[in-house]
Design a protein around this motif. Structure first.
Motif, mmCIF file in Angstrom:
data_model
loop_
_atom_site.group_PDB
_atom_site.id
_atom_site.type_symbol
_atom_site.label_atom_id
_atom_site.label_comp_id
_atom_site.label_asym_id
_atom_site.label_seq_id
_atom_site.Cartn_x
_atom_site.Cartn_y
_atom_site.Cartn_z
ATOM 1 N N ARG A 78 -18.756 49.983 -7.648
ATOM 2 C CA ARG A 78 -18.393 51.306 -8.159
ATOM 3 C C ARG A 78 -17.362 51.223 -9.267
ATOM 4 N NH1 ARG A 78 -14.413 54.983 -7.827
ATOM 5 N NH2 ARG A 78 -13.169 53.922 -6.243
ATOM 6 N N ALA A 79 -16.325 50.375 -9.047
ATOM 7 C CA ALA A 79 -15.139 50.510 -9.899
ATOM 8 C C ALA A 79 -14.933 49.374 -10.895
ATOM 9 C CB ALA A 79 -13.899 50.643 -9.015
ATOM 10 N N CYS A 80 -15.698 48.296 -10.813
ATOM 11 C CA CYS A 80 -15.365 47.129 -11.641
ATOM 12 C C CYS A 80 -16.516 46.606 -12.496
ATOM 13 C CB CYS A 80 -14.880 45.966 -10.771
ATOM 14 S SG CYS A 80 -13.792 46.443 -9.412
ATOM 15 N N ALA A 116 -14.940 42.797 -20.189
ATOM 16 C CA ALA A 116 -13.998 42.025 -19.374
ATOM 17 C C ALA A 116 -14.280 40.525 -19.461
ATOM 18 C CB ALA A 116 -14.080 42.498 -17.928
ATOM 19 N N PRO A 117 -13.232 39.702 -19.208
ATOM 20 C CA PRO A 117 -13.382 38.252 -19.397
ATOM 21 C C PRO A 117 -14.269 37.559 -18.367
ATOM 22 C CG PRO A 117 -11.146 38.792 -18.683
ATOM 23 C CD PRO A 117 -11.849 40.083 -18.925
ATOM 24 N N MET A 118 -14.443 38.132 -17.170
ATOM 25 C CA MET A 118 -15.287 37.424 -16.190
ATOM 26 C C MET A 118 -16.162 38.408 -15.432
ATOM 27 S SD MET A 118 -12.324 38.378 -14.808
ATOM 28 C CE MET A 118 -11.495 38.864 -13.296
ATOM 29 N N SER A 119 -17.237 37.860 -14.826
ATOM 30 C CA SER A 119 -18.156 38.695 -14.064
ATOM 31 C C SER A 119 -17.666 38.840 -12.625
ATOM 32 C CB SER A 119 -19.550 38.065 -14.072
ATOM 33 O OG SER A 119 -20.343 38.632 -13.044
ATOM 34 N N MET A 135 -5.938 47.470 -12.402
ATOM 35 C CA MET A 135 -7.400 47.461 -12.458
ATOM 36 C C MET A 135 -7.917 48.342 -11.328
ATOM 37 S SD MET A 135 -8.964 45.666 -14.819
ATOM 38 C CE MET A 135 -8.087 45.207 -16.313
ATOM 39 N N PRO A 136 -8.962 49.141 -11.503
ATOM 40 C CA PRO A 136 -9.542 49.408 -12.817
ATOM 41 C C PRO A 136 -8.518 50.141 -13.690
ATOM 42 C CG PRO A 136 -10.327 51.026 -11.230
ATOM 43 C CD PRO A 136 -9.526 50.031 -10.462
ATOM 44 N N PRO A 137 -8.647 50.009 -15.003
ATOM 45 C CA PRO A 137 -7.678 50.651 -15.889
ATOM 46 C C PRO A 137 -7.716 52.178 -15.737
ATOM 47 C CG PRO A 137 -9.345 49.414 -17.144
ATOM 48 C CD PRO A 137 -9.677 49.255 -15.711
ATOM 49 N N PRO A 162 -13.426 32.910 -7.071
ATOM 50 C CA PRO A 162 -12.312 32.216 -7.751
ATOM 51 C C PRO A 162 -11.222 33.169 -8.246
ATOM 52 C CG PRO A 162 -14.448 31.576 -8.690
ATOM 53 C CD PRO A 162 -14.703 32.704 -7.754
ATOM 54 N N TRP A 163 -11.539 34.452 -8.360
ATOM 55 C CA TRP A 163 -10.581 35.409 -8.912
ATOM 56 C C TRP A 163 -9.849 36.186 -7.823
ATOM 57 C CZ3 TRP A 163 -9.416 35.112 -13.893
ATOM 58 C CH2 TRP A 163 -10.327 34.449 -14.730
ATOM 59 N N ALA A 164 -10.075 35.812 -6.558
ATOM 60 C CA ALA A 164 -9.574 36.636 -5.457
ATOM 61 C C ALA A 164 -8.078 36.977 -5.592
ATOM 62 C CB ALA A 164 -9.859 35.947 -4.130
#
Ligand code: HEC
Length: 445
Positions: free
Chosen positions: A49-51, A61-64, A87-89, A73-75
């Motif tokens: 919904r939000a990202c 955005a820089p990554m999926s 985030m989200p902005p 990896p982004w947790a």
């Protein structure tokens, strides 16, 4: 922080009937999470919904964040960004003024708690059978306002040199408009991924007569992360036949020569249909002289007096790297001006962006039933705070004094406010309807 506290918390409680702040974002209904949130069951629906509109291949955005493998990896970073509400902005203050907007992507406290708990537990995947169906997206080029009826594009790209200071360029386009039209929604954006990287922001102006008025009338602005301007129902902006569009581009060279192109999408009323109201976006509250000493948080104030009753459709702060917060409040005209004891002035906070993030120029569009209705003579007061200390990570140099100017290392302080002026009778009727709706909802509680 001391400077911020007073104004941000002191006002806003005394809801004037004109713009009662009610309700919470639509997303508030999201069910609260289970005790042990997993990606498949609890987190994926939130990211969808939000990202994902931004966090998918090729988008801004820089990554999926489409899959577990992409997101895992982004947790830690996800936790930090959502907990800080970066985030989200969507950086509007949720505790002050109006809280109900159109298309609010922000997370509820419960959604944030779900993500935080999930990350703290080691970001487990859970059972893949629990995954929601993947979200389907329209193509990347998709317009926030929906498919435009007309798209105006630069005839040929501007070639931005690889290096050098900020580059400010005017490009006038004659789209060949042969008849008058009323616009119901506007969106502008870079025309391709390369341009996205170097366009800091740009404005579009309507130039009706280049000899008489070469600057023309402000139409809208694009800046990274901005969505679009959708006017309230039955409101439009007139563009006359023969009008040219001037793109004023503000570009940041990024080390390689870049062909830059931008475009403007318009949704218009059907031919021959004239909307009842004329909407436009107004620069409000420009602070005449900015004085931002090194190492300090500076406050500035600007004012705009409404000559006629108005309906306010949206708010968008505009500042640069050192922007920290901006509030918009209404100073109402004195209804007892004839009395022996006039005043005190009634003041109401409409909105604050108390966590301004440079790089995100977001328009906050009020939901129709709470969009401020302000009487003639109201003063719209814009207060801004700039953080020129080392705590501001966007600050290029906390040792410099900063003043006003259009380069990104200078500062600005004003709001873009979309308004429609109303006839007095229409205004009174709307205020009465609001008051009635507020009474009804009170009785129901
Ligand atoms: C409107 C587009 C947009 C949306 C929606 C969005 N993001 Fe982002 N995100 C970005 C962009 C662009 C960046 C790059 C940094 C910046 O500009 O702030 C970013 C950066 C990030 C980063 C930091 C990456 C790094 O390099 O450290 C994280 C983490 C992140 N986003 C997570 C999320 C999550 C989680 C959501 C949803 C809850 C979300 N974002 C929603 C556009 C978006």
């Amino acid at each position: 922080m001391g400077v911020l506290r007073g104004p941000l918390v002191a006002i806003g409680a005394g809801a004037f009937v004109i713009c009662v702040a009610v309700g919470s974002p639509a997303s508030a209904q999201t069910p609260s999470s289970s005790a042990q949130p997993t990606f498949a069951k609890d987190v994926a629906p939130i990211l969808q919904r939000a990202c994902q509109n931004c966090h998918r291949p090729g988008s801004v955005a820089p990554m999926s964040l489409l899959t577990y493998q992409d997101s895992r990896p982004w947790a830690r970073s996800i936790k930090a960004k959502v907990a800080a509400r970066e985030m989200p902005p969507w950086h509007i203050d949720r505790n002050v003024g109006i809280t109900k907007f159109k298309d609010d992507p922000s997370l509820t406290d419960a959604e944030i708690a779900t993500i935080v708990t999930w990350v703290d537990a080691g970001a487990p995947q859970g059972n893949p059978a629990d995954l929601p169906k993947p979200r389907e997206f329209s193509d990347l080029d998709a317009w926030y306002i929906g498919k435009p009826d007309l798209v105006v594009e630069m005839k040929k790209p501007y070639i931005l040199p690889p290096n050098g200071p900020d580059n400010i360029v005017d490009v006038m386009v004659d789209p060949g408009f042969t008849e008058d039209m009323y616009v119901m929604a506007i969106e502008s954006k870079p025309a391709d991924p390369r341009s996205f990287k170097v366009v800091h922001h740009f404005t579009t102006n309507l130039v009706e007569d280049p000899d008489e008025d070469p600057t023309g009338l402000f139409l809208n602005e694009y800046a990274l992360g901005k969505n679009g301007d959708i006017f309230p129902p039955n409101s439009g902006r007139l563009i006359k036949a023969g009008t040219k569009i001037n793109f004023n581009l503000h570009l940041n060279p990024r080390g390689e020569e870049t062909p830059v192109s931008v475009k403007l999408g318009l949704k218009v009323f059907p031919r021959g249909q004239v909307p009842k109201y004329v909407a436009f976006t107004q620069h409000m509250g420009d602070a005449p002289e900015l004085d931002i000493p090194p190492g300090q948080i500076a406050r500035h104030d600007g004012y705009f007096r409404l000559p006629r009753p108005a309906l306010v459709a949206s708010f968008q702060p505009h500042m640069h790297n050192r922007g920290k917060a901006m509030c918009m409040e209404a100073i109402y005209p004195d209804v007892r001006a004839d009395s022996a004891r006039p005043g005190p002035a009634r003041v109401e906070t409409i909105s604050c962006v108390s966590n301004y993030q440079f790089g995100w120029h977001i328009t906050y569009p009020y939901a129709d039933d709470v969009a401020p209705l302000l009487p003639a003579g109201t003063i719209v007061h814009i207060t801004s705070w700039h953080d020129n200390t080392q705590n501001n990570r966007w600050n290029p140099n906390p040792k410099n004094w900063v003043g006003g100017g259009s380069r990104s290392i200078d500062e600005m302080s004003f709001a873009w406010v979309t308004i429609t002026y109303l006839e007095e009778a229409d205004f009174k009727q709307r205020v009465a309807e609001r008051a009635k709706a507020a009474r009804t909802s009170q009785q129901q509680q």
